[in-house]
Enzyme design. Structure first.
Site, PDB file in Angstrom:
ATOM      1  N   ASP A 108       0.676  -1.194  -0.076  1.00 45.97           N
ATOM      2  CA  ASP A 108      -0.078  -0.220   0.061  1.00 45.97           C
ATOM      3  C   ASP A 108       0.945   1.273   0.002  1.00 45.97           C
ATOM      4  O   ASP A 108       0.406   2.504  -0.177  1.00 45.97           O
ATOM      5  CB  ASP A 108      -1.061   0.132   1.344  1.00 45.97           C
ATOM      6  N   HIS A 123       6.941  -7.288  -1.449  1.00 45.93           N
ATOM      7  CA  HIS A 123       5.718  -7.822  -2.384  1.00 45.93           C
ATOM      8  C   HIS A 123       5.481  -6.716  -3.299  1.00 45.93           C
ATOM      9  O   HIS A 123       4.554  -6.802  -4.255  1.00 45.93           O
ATOM     10  CB  HIS A 123       4.659  -8.366  -1.595  1.00 45.93           C
ATOM     11  N   CYS A 151       1.735   0.570 -21.744  1.00 49.45           N
ATOM     12  CA  CYS A 151       2.959   1.192 -21.687  1.00 49.45           C
ATOM     13  C   CYS A 151       3.232   2.433 -22.506  1.00 49.45           C
ATOM     14  O   CYS A 151       2.811   2.270 -23.686  1.00 49.45           O
ATOM     15  CB  CYS A 151       4.032   0.165 -22.098  1.00 49.45           C
ATOM     16  N   CYS A 154       5.822   1.342 -25.515  1.00 50.84           N
ATOM     17  CA  CYS A 154       5.785   0.382 -26.673  1.00 50.84           C
ATOM     18  C   CYS A 154       4.187   0.015 -26.600  1.00 50.84           C
ATOM     19  O   CYS A 154       3.740  -0.915 -27.565  1.00 50.84           O
ATOM     20  CB  CYS A 154       6.502  -1.015 -26.387  1.00 50.84           C
ATOM     21  N   GLY A 191       1.596  -7.563  12.594  1.00 51.30           N
ATOM     22  CA  GLY A 191       0.224  -7.761  11.900  1.00 51.30           C
ATOM     23  C   GLY A 191       0.398  -8.615  10.600  1.00 51.30           C
ATOM     24  O   GLY A 191       0.054  -8.327   9.689  1.00 51.30           O
ATOM     25  N   SER A 193       0.083 -12.710   9.457  1.00 55.11           N
ATOM     26  CA  SER A 193      -0.549 -13.979   9.763  1.00 55.11           C
ATOM     27  C   SER A 193       0.382 -15.205   9.726  1.00 55.11           C
ATOM     28  O   SER A 193       0.081 -16.299  10.076  1.00 55.11           O
ATOM     29  CB  SER A 193      -1.864 -14.377   8.955  1.00 55.11           C
ATOM     30  N   ALA A 234      -1.593  -2.856  16.670  1.00 51.31           N
ATOM     31  CA  ALA A 234      -0.296  -2.182  16.334  1.00 51.31           C
ATOM     32  C   ALA A 234      -0.349  -0.432  16.751  1.00 51.31           C
ATOM     33  O   ALA A 234       0.565  -0.012  17.069  1.00 51.31           O
ATOM     34  CB  ALA A 234      -0.003  -2.387  15.019  1.00 51.31           C
TER      35      ALA A 234
HETATM   36  P1  NAD Z   1      -3.073 -11.303   6.302  1.00 55.05           P
HETATM   37  O1  NAD Z   1      -3.936 -10.585   5.768  1.00 55.05           O
HETATM   38  O2  NAD Z   1      -2.834 -12.729   6.026  1.00 55.05           O
HETATM   39  O3  NAD Z   1      -2.884 -11.158   7.996  1.00 55.05           O
HETATM   40  C1  NAD Z   1      -3.097  -9.988   8.720  1.00 55.05           C
HETATM   41  C2  NAD Z   1      -2.800 -10.211  10.121  1.00 55.05           C
HETATM   42  O4  NAD Z   1      -2.881  -8.700  10.763  1.00 55.05           O
HETATM   43  C3  NAD Z   1      -3.601 -11.107  10.910  1.00 55.05           C
HETATM   44  O5  NAD Z   1      -2.735 -11.864  11.444  1.00 55.05           O
HETATM   45  C4  NAD Z   1      -4.325 -10.350  11.945  1.00 55.05           C
HETATM   46  O6  NAD Z   1      -4.550 -10.912  13.067  1.00 55.05           O
HETATM   47  C5  NAD Z   1      -3.412  -9.164  11.934  1.00 55.05           C
HETATM   48  N1  NAD Z   1      -4.177  -7.926  12.546  1.00 55.05           N
HETATM   49  C6  NAD Z   1      -5.440  -7.465  12.095  1.00 55.05           C
HETATM   50  N2  NAD Z   1      -5.339  -6.498  12.658  1.00 55.05           N
HETATM   51  C7  NAD Z   1      -4.353  -5.947  13.156  1.00 55.05           C
HETATM   52  C8  NAD Z   1      -4.051  -4.641  14.014  1.00 55.05           C
HETATM   53  N3  NAD Z   1      -4.801  -3.719  14.272  1.00 55.05           N
HETATM   54  N4  NAD Z   1      -2.676  -4.876  14.598  1.00 55.05           N
HETATM   55  C9  NAD Z   1      -1.733  -5.760  14.441  1.00 55.05           C
HETATM   56  N5  NAD Z   1      -2.139  -6.699  13.584  1.00 55.05           N
HETATM   57  C10 NAD Z   1      -3.344  -6.958  13.115  1.00 55.05           C
HETATM   58  O7  NAD Z   1      -1.748 -10.463   5.896  1.00 55.05           O
HETATM   59  P2  NAD Z   1      -0.148 -10.662   5.606  1.00 55.05           P
HETATM   60  O8  NAD Z   1       0.231 -11.680   6.442  1.00 55.05           O
HETATM   61  O9  NAD Z   1       0.455  -9.438   5.403  1.00 55.05           O
HETATM   62  O10 NAD Z   1      -0.103 -11.668   4.245  1.00 55.05           O
HETATM   63  C11 NAD Z   1      -0.942 -11.390   3.111  1.00 55.05           C
HETATM   64  C12 NAD Z   1      -0.580 -10.827   1.934  1.00 55.05           C
HETATM   65  O11 NAD Z   1      -1.424  -9.833   1.728  1.00 55.05           O
HETATM   66  C13 NAD Z   1       1.131 -10.221   2.036  1.00 55.05           C
HETATM   67  O12 NAD Z   1       1.713 -10.607   0.816  1.00 55.05           O
HETATM   68  C14 NAD Z   1       0.492  -8.524   1.535  1.00 55.05           C
HETATM   69  O13 NAD Z   1       1.285  -8.212   0.397  1.00 55.05           O
HETATM   70  C15 NAD Z   1      -0.737  -8.776   1.276  1.00 55.05           C
HETATM   71  N6  NAD Z   1      -1.907  -7.586   1.728  1.00 55.05           N
HETATM   72  C16 NAD Z   1      -1.393  -6.349   1.626  1.00 55.05           C
HETATM   73  C17 NAD Z   1      -2.237  -5.289   2.157  1.00 55.05           C
HETATM   74  C18 NAD Z   1      -1.706  -4.091   2.195  1.00 55.05           C
HETATM   75  O14 NAD Z   1      -0.663  -3.678   1.534  1.00 55.05           O
HETATM   76  N7  NAD Z   1      -2.088  -3.205   3.048  1.00 55.05           N
HETATM   77  C19 NAD Z   1      -3.437  -5.792   2.592  1.00 55.05           C
HETATM   78  C20 NAD Z   1      -3.940  -6.927   2.186  1.00 55.05           C
HETATM   79  C21 NAD Z   1      -2.995  -7.930   1.984  1.00 55.05           C
END
Ligand code: NAD
Length: 242
Positions: A108, A123, A151, A154, A191, A193, A234
Site C-alpha cells: 500500500d 511484495h 505502456c 511500446c 500484523g 498471519s 499495532a
Molecule cells: P494477512 O491478511 O494474512 O494477515 C493479517 C494479520 O494482521 C492477521 O494475523 C491479523 O490478526 C493481524 N491484524 C489485524 N488487525 C491488526 C492490527 N490492528 N494490528 C496488528 N495486527 C493486526 O496479511 P499478511 O500476513 O500481510 O499476508 C498476506 C499478503 O497480503 C501479503 O503478501 C501482503 O502483500 C498482502 N496484503 C497487503 C495489504 C496492504 O498492503 N495493506 C493488504 C492486504 C493484503
C-alpha cells in the site's frame, strides 16, 4: 492484567533502547487501522473472489481486466487512507537505531508515506507497474486508469509491480532481509498471519541467530518463538513502546 501488559511494554521498550540492530517485519495488519482490509480478515473478499485467486500470474493471464479492476478498486481505497500511529512510530524507530531495516509485505505504500526509508517492500508497491512486453517500470498514482493500462513506450500491457503468489521475491531483497534477520538483536513482527513464505520464516531465522523476538498482533501466531507476545492492535501498542 493492565499491570502485566504495562510490564511487557516496558520490557520491550528497554530491550529496543539497548539494541544496536533492529529488524521489523510488517504485514497487512499494520494498515488495518488505516482502514485497509487485510487479505484474511472478514472484509478480505471482493466480488466473491478471494485475494489468493486474483493475485496470481495465472489469474492475470486468464483475465487481466478482472485483475486490473481489483487493483483499481484497491488503489481507490488506499488513496483515501492515511498512515496511522503504528507506521509513524516505525519512522521514529528508524531514526534512533543505528542498524535498522523494515521489511514489509504490504503493497500500500503507507510506510513510505509515513516517512520510512530504510525499507524493503518485499511484495512490491501498488502504485508501481511494469510492461509485460518491454519491461519498462513506472510509477503512476492515477485513479482513472483505462481497464487495460498500456505502456507509454511500446503500448504493451502493463501489470501491477506486485510479487504475486507463486512468483519469486526479487533476489537482492531476499538476501538483504535474511541478512538483517541474522544480524539483528531485536526483531518486531507486526500484523502478519505468517502464512506467506518466505517472510513467514524470518522470525525463526532471527531467533536462531539469537535475536529477541516480539510479536504484535490481536491473533498472534509466533507463540512458540516470540520472547514477548503483545496481543493487541499495532496502532495502539507501537506508539507506547517507541
Ligand atoms: P494477512 O491478511 O494474512 O494477515 C493479517 C494479520 O494482521 C492477521 O494475523 C491479523 O490478526 C493481524 N491484524 C489485524 N488487525 C491488526 C492490527 N490492528 N494490528 C496488528 N495486527 C493486526 O496479511 P499478511 O500476513 O500481510 O499476508 C498476506 C499478503 O497480503 C501479503 O503478501 C501482503 O502483500 C498482502 N496484503 C497487503 C495489504 C496492504 O498492503 N495493506 C493488504 C492486504 C493484503
Amino acid at each position: 492484567m493492565k499491570n502485566a501488559v504495562d510490564d511487557q511494554l516496558k520490557k520491550v521498550t528497554q530491550k529496543i533502547a539497548s539494541s544496536e540492530a533492529v529488524v521489523v517485519l510488517t504485514g497487512a495488519g499494520i494498515s488495518a487501522e488505516s482502514g485497509i482490509p487485510t487479505f484474511r480478515g472478514e472484509d478480505g473478499l471482493w466480488k466473491k473472489h478471494r485475494a489468493e485467486d486474483l493475485a496470481t500470474p495465472e489469474a492475470f493471464q486468464r483475465n487481466p481486466q478482472l485483475v486490473w479492476e481489483w487493483y483499481q478498486w484497491r488503489r481507490g481505497i488506499i488513496a483515501a487512507k492515511k498512515a496511522n500511529p503504528a507506521h509513524e512510530a516505525l519512522t521514529l524507530l528508524e531514526s534512533s537505531i543505528r542498524q535498522f531495516l523494515l521489511i514489509t509485505q504490504n503493497v500500500d505504500g503507507l510506510h513510505g508515506r509515513a516517512g520510512s526509508r530504510k525499507m524493503i517492500e518485499m511484495h512490491g508497491n501498488i502504485w508501481k507497474m511494469w510492461c509485460t512486453v518491454c519491461g519498462e517500470k513506472m510509477e503512476n498514482h492515477a485513479l482513472d486508469l483505462p481497464p487495460l493500462p498500456q505502456c507509454v513506450k511500446c503500448e504493451g500491457l502493463l501489470r501491477p509491480d506486485i510479487v504475486w503468489f507463486g512468483e519469486a521475491i526479487q533476489s537482492g531483497h531476499l538476501e538483504q532481509s535474511i541478512q538483517a534477520c541474522q544480524n539483528s538483536d531485536t526483531m518486531l513482527v507486526i500484523g502478519t498471519s505468517g502464512v506467506v513464505q518466505p517472510a513467514a520464516s524470518f522470525a525463526s531465522i532471527a531467533k536462531e541467530s539469537g535475536a529477541y523476538v516480539v510479536e504484535i498482533n490481536p491473533k498472534p501466531y509466533l507463540l512458540d518463538i516470540a520472547d514477548v507476545t503483545l496481543s493487541g492492535k499495532a496502532a495502539e501498542l507501537l506508539p507506547k513502546i517507541i
